[in-house]
Scaffold this motif. Structure first.
Motif, PDB file in Angstrom:
ATOM      1  N   ARG A   1     -21.116  46.311  36.145  1.00  0.00           N
ATOM      2  CA  ARG A   1     -20.282  45.363  35.400  1.00  0.00           C
ATOM      3  C   ARG A   1     -20.204  45.720  33.922  1.00  0.00           C
ATOM      4  N   LEU A   2     -21.230  46.402  33.416  1.00  0.00           N
ATOM      5  CA  LEU A   2     -21.198  46.827  32.022  1.00  0.00           C
ATOM      6  C   LEU A   2     -20.346  48.073  31.823  1.00  0.00           C
ATOM      7  N   VAL A   3     -20.485  49.035  32.709  1.00  0.00           N
ATOM      8  CA  VAL A   3     -19.835  50.327  32.455  1.00  0.00           C
ATOM      9  C   VAL A   3     -18.390  50.385  32.933  1.00  0.00           C
ATOM     10  N   MET A   4     -18.023  49.604  33.954  1.00  0.00           N
ATOM     11  CA  MET A   4     -16.680  49.739  34.511  1.00  0.00           C
ATOM     12  C   MET A   4     -15.570  49.402  33.514  1.00  0.00           C
ATOM     13  N   PRO A   5     -15.696  48.352  32.669  1.00  0.00           N
ATOM     14  CA  PRO A   5     -14.627  48.116  31.689  1.00  0.00           C
ATOM     15  C   PRO A   5     -14.414  49.298  30.747  1.00  0.00           C
ATOM     16  N   VAL A   6     -15.492  50.017  30.412  1.00  0.00           N
ATOM     17  CA  VAL A   6     -15.353  51.205  29.571  1.00  0.00           C
ATOM     18  C   VAL A   6     -14.683  52.326  30.358  1.00  0.00           C
ATOM     19  N   LEU A   7     -15.121  52.550  31.585  1.00  0.00           N
ATOM     20  CA  LEU A   7     -14.556  53.620  32.397  1.00  0.00           C
ATOM     21  C   LEU A   7     -13.079  53.369  32.711  1.00  0.00           C
ATOM     22  N   ARG A   8     -12.699  52.099  32.821  1.00  0.00           N
ATOM     23  CA  ARG A   8     -11.295  51.762  33.101  1.00  0.00           C
ATOM     24  C   ARG A   8     -10.451  51.750  31.838  1.00  0.00           C
ATOM     25  N   GLY A   9     -11.054  51.965  30.677  1.00  0.00           N
ATOM     26  CA  GLY A   9     -10.311  51.977  29.424  1.00  0.00           C
ATOM     27  C   GLY A   9      -9.978  50.602  28.891  1.00  0.00           C
ATOM     28  N   GLU A  10     -10.698  49.577  29.366  1.00  0.00           N
ATOM     29  CA  GLU A  10     -10.419  48.208  28.951  1.00  0.00           C
ATOM     30  C   GLU A  10     -11.249  47.775  27.742  1.00  0.00           C
ATOM     31  N   ALA A  11     -12.285  48.513  27.438  1.00  0.00           N
ATOM     32  CA  ALA A  11     -13.162  48.168  26.320  1.00  0.00           C
ATOM     33  C   ALA A  11     -13.841  49.423  25.810  1.00  0.00           C
ATOM     34  N   ASP A  12     -14.273  49.367  24.551  1.00  0.00           N
ATOM     35  CA  ASP A  12     -15.045  50.464  23.969  1.00  0.00           C
ATOM     36  C   ASP A  12     -16.538  50.145  23.963  1.00  0.00           C
ATOM     37  N   VAL A  13     -16.855  48.855  23.891  1.00  0.00           N
ATOM     38  CA  VAL A  13     -18.244  48.393  23.930  1.00  0.00           C
ATOM     39  C   VAL A  13     -18.313  47.174  24.835  1.00  0.00           C
ATOM     40  N   VAL A  14     -19.275  47.182  25.736  1.00  0.00           N
ATOM     41  CA  VAL A  14     -19.500  46.009  26.587  1.00  0.00           C
ATOM     42  C   VAL A  14     -20.927  45.535  26.365  1.00  0.00           C
ATOM     43  N   LEU A  15     -21.070  44.283  25.958  1.00  0.00           N
ATOM     44  CA  LEU A  15     -22.373  43.707  25.690  1.00  0.00           C
ATOM     45  C   LEU A  15     -22.825  42.868  26.878  1.00  0.00           C
ATOM     46  N   GLY A  16     -24.048  43.103  27.335  1.00  0.00           N
ATOM     47  CA  GLY A  16     -24.641  42.220  28.322  1.00  0.00           C
ATOM     48  C   GLY A  16     -25.130  40.979  27.600  1.00  0.00           C
ATOM     49  N   SER A  17     -24.406  39.875  27.746  1.00  0.00           N
ATOM     50  CA  SER A  17     -24.600  38.715  26.884  1.00  0.00           C
ATOM     51  C   SER A  17     -25.327  37.569  27.574  1.00  0.00           C
ATOM     52  N   ARG A  18     -26.293  37.017  26.855  1.00  0.00           N
ATOM     53  CA  ARG A  18     -27.012  35.833  27.324  1.00  0.00           C
ATOM     54  C   ARG A  18     -26.312  34.547  26.924  1.00  0.00           C
ATOM     55  N   TYR A  19     -25.263  34.666  26.072  1.00  0.00           N
ATOM     56  CA  TYR A  19     -24.689  33.478  25.461  1.00  0.00           C
ATOM     57  C   TYR A  19     -23.213  33.281  25.751  1.00  0.00           C
ATOM     58  N   VAL A  20     -22.738  33.848  26.841  1.00  0.00           N
ATOM     59  CA  VAL A  20     -21.416  33.513  27.352  1.00  0.00           C
ATOM     60  C   VAL A  20     -21.614  32.848  28.705  1.00  0.00           C
ATOM     61  N   LYS A  21     -20.566  32.215  29.222  1.00  0.00           N
ATOM     62  CA  LYS A  21     -20.665  31.477  30.479  1.00  0.00           C
ATOM     63  C   LYS A  21     -21.207  32.366  31.598  1.00  0.00           C
ATOM     64  N   GLY A  22     -22.245  31.887  32.251  1.00  0.00           N
ATOM     65  CA  GLY A  22     -22.874  32.644  33.328  1.00  0.00           C
ATOM     66  C   GLY A  22     -24.103  33.404  32.891  1.00  0.00           C
ATOM     67  N   GLY A  23     -24.272  33.591  31.578  1.00  0.00           N
ATOM     68  CA  GLY A  23     -25.443  34.287  31.057  1.00  0.00           C
ATOM     69  C   GLY A  23     -26.555  33.312  30.720  1.00  0.00           C
ATOM     70  N   GLY A  24     -27.749  33.846  30.451  1.00  0.00           N
ATOM     71  CA  GLY A  24     -28.850  32.964  30.079  1.00  0.00           C
ATOM     72  C   GLY A  24     -30.196  33.633  30.208  1.00  0.00           C
ATOM     73  N   TRP A  25     -31.217  32.833  30.174  1.00  0.00           N
ATOM     74  CA  TRP A  25     -32.607  33.290  30.210  1.00  0.00           C
ATOM     75  C   TRP A  25     -33.271  32.796  31.481  1.00  0.00           C
ATOM     76  N   GLU A  26     -34.135  33.612  32.032  1.00  0.00           N
ATOM     77  CA  GLU A  26     -34.901  33.217  33.201  1.00  0.00           C
ATOM     78  C   GLU A  26     -36.380  33.090  32.827  1.00  0.00           C
ATOM     79  N   GLY A  27     -37.080  32.230  33.544  1.00  0.00           N
ATOM     80  CA  GLY A  27     -38.510  32.072  33.299  1.00  0.00           C
ATOM     81  C   GLY A  27     -38.791  31.274  32.032  1.00  0.00           C
ATOM     82  N   ASP A  28     -40.053  31.201  31.696  1.00  0.00           N
ATOM     83  CA  ASP A  28     -40.486  30.446  30.527  1.00  0.00           C
ATOM     84  C   ASP A  28     -40.509  31.354  29.306  1.00  0.00           C
ATOM     85  N   GLN A  29     -39.356  31.427  28.616  1.00  0.00           N
ATOM     86  CA  GLN A  29     -39.229  32.273  27.428  1.00  0.00           C
ATOM     87  C   GLN A  29     -38.672  31.455  26.266  1.00  0.00           C
ATOM     88  N   ARG A  30     -39.094  30.205  26.173  1.00  0.00           N
ATOM     89  CA  ARG A  30     -38.466  29.290  25.222  1.00  0.00           C
ATOM     90  C   ARG A  30     -38.587  29.746  23.765  1.00  0.00           C
TER      91      ARG A  30
END
Length: 244
Positions: free
Chosen positions: A107-136
């Motif tokens: 999911r990170l590399v395909m947008p770059v390979l398809r020419g849709e993005a130059d940088v893809v960030l694996g984000s914890r702060y967009v919808k669907g992202g977040g933290w697991e476990g007790d890391q408060r």
């Protein structure tokens, strides 16, 4: 593609992560290699990687003479990948401690390979992202750091500090020399992102779930937090004065 993984004392985690990454790459049809940049870990990390690399040509190892910092490790890995003679179209940053899920790689590399993005960030702060476990505590520090980075740099992303990202090799060729080789610690993630943004990169964020490290202790210390804050504040001053 080239996945760059810096290590220091990750003997408990590195074999598992490398095997998972290679498995995901094979299943997704992603050709390339994984390069571990190890700072002469005293726990034998490099020896474990060297053994794996003797069995899998897709695993590469760079051993540096001493602990020299996260940022310079990534830069050395990028230079090695771009100068390897291999057909590298996308570079990936990834941690060795198990906090990044290798199954997210496509999911990170395909947008770059398809020419849709130059940088893809694996984000914890967009919808669907977040933290697991007790890391408060880490989550609180991270959210504060990202707010500070957004205000000080003006780069409009939610997760500027993520260490799980994909960058097009053509963009990296353009900006590599502009990222200071003295860059250390977690400031690198923001400083490099600023370089991509100023170069006109198309930056997108995809959601990831950030997991607790599999074994060992976090290397994030108070000095890293202070250095990060000072860098951002200094950048804000330069930006306000039109010096950037």
């Amino acid at each position: 593609m080239a996945v760059v993984i810096p290590t220091y004392n990750e003997a408990e985690n590195v074999v598992r992560v490398l095997l998972q990454v290679r498995e995901v790459m094979a299943k997704a049809g992603l050709e390339g290699a994984v390069t571990v940049v190890d700072d002469s870990s005293p726990d034998g990390t490099a020896e474990l990687v060297r053994q794996l690399s003797s069995e899998d040509r897709g695993i590469r190892l760079i051993v540096r003479p001493a602990k020299s910092g996260l940022g310079s490790a990534y830069l050395d890995g990028f230079r090695d990948a771009l100068g390897s003679g291999l057909d590298v179209d996308v570079l990936v940053e990834m941690d060795a401690d198990g906090s990044h899920d290798p199954s997210d790689l496509p999911r990170l590399v395909m947008p770059v390979l398809r020419g849709e993005a130059d940088v893809v960030l694996g984000s914890r702060y967009v919808k669907g992202g977040g933290w697991e476990g007790d890391q408060r505590l880490r989550e609180l520090i991270s959210k504060g750091a990202n707010l500070l980075a957004r205000i000080c740099t003006g780069v409009p992303v939610r997760d500027a500090t993520t260490g799980f990202r994909a960058i097009s090799s053509s963009l990296m060729h353009k900006v590599l020399s502009s990222i200071p080789p003295s860059t250390k610690g977690y400031v690198f993630q923001v400083e490099s992102l600023v370089a991509y943004y100023r170069a006109g990169a198309r930056i997108v964020e995809v959601p990831i779930r950030f997991r607790p490290r599999a074994s060992g202790k976090s290397k994030l210390g108070i000095r890293d937090v202070v250095a990060f804050a000072l860098w951002n504040l200094k950048y804000l001053v330069r930006r306000s004065l039109g010096l950037t």
